[in-house]
Enzyme design. Structure first.
Site, PDB file in Angstrom:
ATOM      1  N   CYS A  75      47.013  24.187  33.049  1.00 35.17           N
ATOM      2  CA  CYS A  75      46.282  24.903  32.148  1.00 35.17           C
ATOM      3  C   CYS A  75      46.181  26.498  32.443  1.00 35.17           C
ATOM      4  O   CYS A  75      45.471  27.316  31.631  1.00 35.17           O
ATOM      5  CB  CYS A  75      44.785  24.380  32.315  1.00 35.17           C
ATOM      6  SG  CYS A  75      44.110  24.844  33.889  1.00 35.17           S
ATOM      7  N   CYS A 131      41.082  21.657  34.480  1.00 34.14           N
ATOM      8  CA  CYS A 131      41.763  20.459  33.641  1.00 34.14           C
ATOM      9  C   CYS A 131      42.049  19.128  34.700  1.00 34.14           C
ATOM     10  O   CYS A 131      42.889  18.210  34.039  1.00 34.14           O
ATOM     11  CB  CYS A 131      43.235  20.900  33.171  1.00 34.14           C
ATOM     12  SG  CYS A 131      44.447  21.277  34.621  1.00 34.14           S
ATOM     13  N   CYS A 139      46.727  22.167  51.267  1.00 36.93           N
ATOM     14  CA  CYS A 139      48.083  21.997  51.315  1.00 36.93           C
ATOM     15  C   CYS A 139      48.447  21.434  49.859  1.00 36.93           C
ATOM     16  O   CYS A 139      48.139  20.520  49.400  1.00 36.93           O
ATOM     17  CB  CYS A 139      48.317  20.661  52.478  1.00 36.93           C
ATOM     18  SG  CYS A 139      49.927  20.293  52.747  1.00 36.93           S
TER      19      CYS A 139
END
Length: 124
Positions: free
Chosen positions: A46, A94, A114
């Site tokens: 997005c 999103c 991570c």
């Protein structure tokens, strides 16, 4: 009635597996794990700003690692997959799967986000 997932048309097979199906890229293979340029890492799906290069550090794990996200653009959820208890990191906008966060990072937060390279798009 079958509904086609629009993300399949927008993402590569690897990107779809990681971002939409909660997969993980192999360590030391992603485009950004050893990447040193200055800028912003955005959500591949997005475009939301997720992490700054200013908070990136070498965790030695083989994935891009950050000690803090930008603003409040990520969210976390409990992840019990693979018989482990972890904290999943998602794009707040999103719901793209980004990676996981651990409490073994550097100061000032002590966190290690991570993140899969395949879920990111870098912008200088």
């Amino acid at each position: 009635m079958e509904t086609k997932d629009p993300w399949k048309d927008k993402l590569t097979a690897e990107q779809y597996d990681i971002c939409r199906m909660k997969g993980t890229e192999p360590p030391f293979t992603g485009a950004y794990y050893n990447f040193k340029e200055k800028g912003v890492y955005r959500c591949l799906c997005c475009g939301a700003q997720l992490f700054s290069s200013e908070t990136k550090f070498d965790s030695g794990t083989g994935w891009p690692s950050f000690w803090e996200p930008i603003l409040d653009n990520v969210k976390t959820e409990k992840d019990t997959s693979y018989g482990m208890l972890r904290v999943e990191v998602l794009c707040k906008n999103c719901n793209a799967h980004l990676g996981h966060v651990f409490e073994d990072g550097p100061n000032p937060t002590g966190l290690r986000y991570c993140i899969n390279s395949a879920s990111l798009k870098f912008e200088k």
